[in-house]
Enzyme design. Structure first.
Site, PDB file in Angstrom:
ATOM      1  N   LYS B  79       0.829  -1.217   0.000  1.00  0.00           N
ATOM      2  CA  LYS B  79       0.000   0.000   0.000  1.00  0.00           C
ATOM      3  C   LYS B  79       0.859   1.261   0.000  1.00  0.00           C
ATOM      4  CE  LYS B  79      -3.766   2.141   2.707  1.00  0.00           C
ATOM      5  NZ  LYS B  79      -4.570   2.049   3.953  1.00  0.00           N
ATOM      6  N   SER B 154      -9.664   2.002   3.128  1.00  0.00           N
ATOM      7  CA  SER B 154      -8.788   2.743   2.238  1.00  0.00           C
ATOM      8  C   SER B 154      -7.790   1.878   1.462  1.00  0.00           C
ATOM      9  CB  SER B 154      -8.006   3.780   3.038  1.00  0.00           C
ATOM     10  OG  SER B 154      -7.115   3.131   3.928  1.00  0.00           O
ATOM     11  N   SER B 178      -9.845  -0.211   7.373  1.00  0.00           N
ATOM     12  CA  SER B 178      -9.263  -0.062   6.037  1.00  0.00           C
ATOM     13  C   SER B 178      -8.577  -1.295   5.458  1.00  0.00           C
ATOM     14  CB  SER B 178      -8.259   1.095   6.021  1.00  0.00           C
ATOM     15  OG  SER B 178      -8.933   2.318   5.960  1.00  0.00           O
TER      16      SER B 178
END
Lengths: 97, 487
Positions: B79, B154, B178
């Site tokens: 990420k 997210s 997330s």
């Protein structure tokens, strides 16, 4: 309670966010909507409840005060938008007298 | 060799050991798959060919030398909030465009040492603030099960990459859900560890008392292996626990016979839960009961206040953490400002997107003079009540089961105008962050053709318990994460 435009301007200054046309209305409306939901917290009696700042078991982690390698000056400056003579360059900080 | 992109870690490790395939083959298969699909899924922001070449080469040497490590040669996506030295890392934000971290975060360096091969950097909501990946400063990511829908967020890019077979495992971060929510929406496994289990060193901070790094995978075993490799004390993160990282695997292969699983009525009947999601959860609970667990009713009475407390605490911490983005040491800078205050203000207005500015404003307001007691202190007290709810529930059960998300993946654009409707996506996950609990989301079937996730929450340091329940469910139900049928 809804946020006034004065409050929006004050908070934007604290947050160091410049305001563009339409921003004041946008923040006032959106933040007021979110705060209306958040106001339900006031329904709870928390007089005798201690606050929780963090949930972990560890406290005050210390280490020996011995030097260890850090970033080199070149590494530290490598991402700077503007660097001069080993320093970060910024606009003037003090007004001229 | 498209089947190489559907393997689990154990299957891949076996083929690597047998020399049926090489780590380089594994990388090539994933890169081919990415080239074929990622124009549509848009899970990745950037690729790291220099790293995957080097790391695959090292992995092949290690395998040749007989290294039995389970992660050697395993292709991984990371990420865009996790720092790897020299790899552009932007937290999904324009304000950090071009930023190349001068060091590698602990979780990533441990996985590299374990032999994982980095494929690239995945998309996310800007500074991990969002539940759909639509707040990315670059582009939205598409759900591999329906490209018109969001992957969740997210960590939507990481979830989508694993669901699409573009990576075998991926790293995400979870501040209010997330990792778990996008895992649910993309039909993969995602785990948020206990706060303090994984070092946050090298994680670009959003809300420091809530953030944790965790894995995405296509089966519970793979998530467990990945977590075990990065867990454990790190002197560079003062909040990291000195508990042994491999504890996450203790007794984890045992079933749920005799375990008590709590179903919180406030979660079971949460406002807005879709009937198809509820049906899938009912089926999952039945499957766990059939596997020998005792299902008990529990209550988390302050659930209705969780979102409100979270949306003070997280923005307050974010407004403080994001103060460092001033355009001086890294990132965007606005030319021609008259003075430094104007430079800060213009840089931040231009560099941060709408949601980030909204939360910085909210957090700054909540911390500002005259409002601190009414908002921030109040929210911290309510956090105590929420934590006590969980403490009491865990007196009656070993783990808690619920839906991960009240809904399946929603259409792109459908919630962007109403922040509160987006925030409600996390209503079943954020309690776990406020209380510091480990939680996992595991696929539990489909509703309207879209994946549903089962969430298992355990007491602090009970990763092994959450993993054990999730693995038993996976095994006894026969519901497995599958690569989305994109071709």
């Amino acid at each position: 309670m809804p946020l006034s435009k004065d409050e929006v301007r004050h908070v934007a200054m604290l947050a160091r966010l410049s305001l563009e046309p339409g921003d004041e209305e946008f923040y006032a409306e959106q933040l007021s909507g979110i705060l209306a939901h958040i106001d339900r917290l006031q329904q709870l009696d928390t007089e005798s409840i201690p606050p929780t700042a963090q949930v972990v078991e560890v406290a005050n982690t210390l280490r020996e005060d011995v030097p260890r390698p850090g970033l080199t000056q070149a590494d530290a400056l490598a991402n700077a938008p503007a660097a001069v003579d080993g320093f970060f360059r910024v606009p003037s900080i003090q007004e001229e007298a | 060799m498209s089947e190489l992109t559907e393997l689990t870690i154990k299957e891949a490790a076996r083929l690597l050991r047998l020399r049926s395939i090489s780590a380089a083959d594994l990388v090539t298969a994933h890169v081919d798959r990415i080239q074929q699909l990622d124009r549509r899924v848009k899970a990745f922001l950037r690729f790291t060919p220099e790293l995957w070449d080097k790391q695959a080469d090292q992995a092949d040497k290690r395998i040749k030398d007989g290294d039995p490590g389970p992660l050697v040669g395993i292709p991984m996506a990371v990420k865009d909030v996790l720092c790897v030295r020299g790899v552009e890392t932007t937290a999904g934000s324009q304000i950090l465009r071009g930023f190349k971290p001068p060091y590698t975060g602990t979780a990533m360096s441990r996985l590299f040492e374990a032999g994982a091969v980095m494929l690239g950097v995945t998309n996310c909501d800007e500074f991990a603030m969002g539940s759909s990946t639509e707040n990315s400063g670059y582009h939205p990511t598409h759900n591999p099960w329906d490209l018109d829908r969001v992957p969740g967020g997210s960590s939507g890019g990481s979830a989508a990459a694993v669901a699409a077979g573009e990576a075998m495992i991926a790293l995400g971060t979870d501040t209010g859900g997330s990792i778990r929510q996008p895992a649910a929406l993309c039909g993969v496994v995602g785990m948020k560890p206990t706060y303090g289990r994984v070092s946050r060193y090298g994680l670009i901070a959003f809300a420091s008392s809530l953030d944790q790094i965790g894995p995405f995978a296509r089966c519970v075993d793979d998530a467990a292996i990945t977590l075990a490799a990065m867990a454990g004390h790190d002197p560079l993160d003062a909040t990291s626990s000195d508990r042994v990282g491999r504890d996450v695997l203790n007794n984890y292969g045992e079933g749920v016979e005799g375990m008590r699983l709590g179903v919180p009525r406030e979660y079971y009947d949460v406002q807005g839960i879709e009937s198809g999601v509820k049906a899938a959860i009912d089926q999952a609970i039945k499957s766990l009961r059939d596997a020998g667990a005792e299902i008990v009713d529990v209550s988390l009475p302050h659930t209705d206040y969780g979102l409100a407390a979270y949306y003070i605490i997280a923005p307050a911490e974010c407004s403080s953490n994001l103060a460092r983005f001033d355009g001086v040491r890294y990132g965007m800078f606005t030319e021609d400002a008259e003075n430094i205050t104007e430079a800060y203000m213009r840089t931040r207005r231009k560099g941060f997107g709408t949601e980030v500015r909204r939360r910085v404003m909210l957090g700054t307001y909540a911390l500002s003079s005259g409002y601190y007691d009414a908002y921030y202190l109040k929210a911290q007290k309510v956090r105590t009540l929420i934590k006590r709810d969980f403490d009491e529930a865990f007196q009656k059960c070993d783990a808690i089961v619920s839906a991960t998300s009240p809904t399946v993946a929603f259409p792109i654009g459908s919630k962007t105008q109403d922040p509160l409707s987006m925030y409600l996506c996390d209503v079943l996950t954020l309690g776990g962050n406020l209380a510091g609990l480990p939680g996992i989301s595991v696929p539990c079937g489909m509703s309207e053709g879209l994946p549903v996730g089962l969430q298992v929450l355990a007491p602090q340091w009970g990763e092994n318990v959450a993993l054990r329940v999730a693995r038993t469910y996976e095994e006894s139900s026969g519901v497995k994460a599958e690569v989305a049928p994109l071709d």
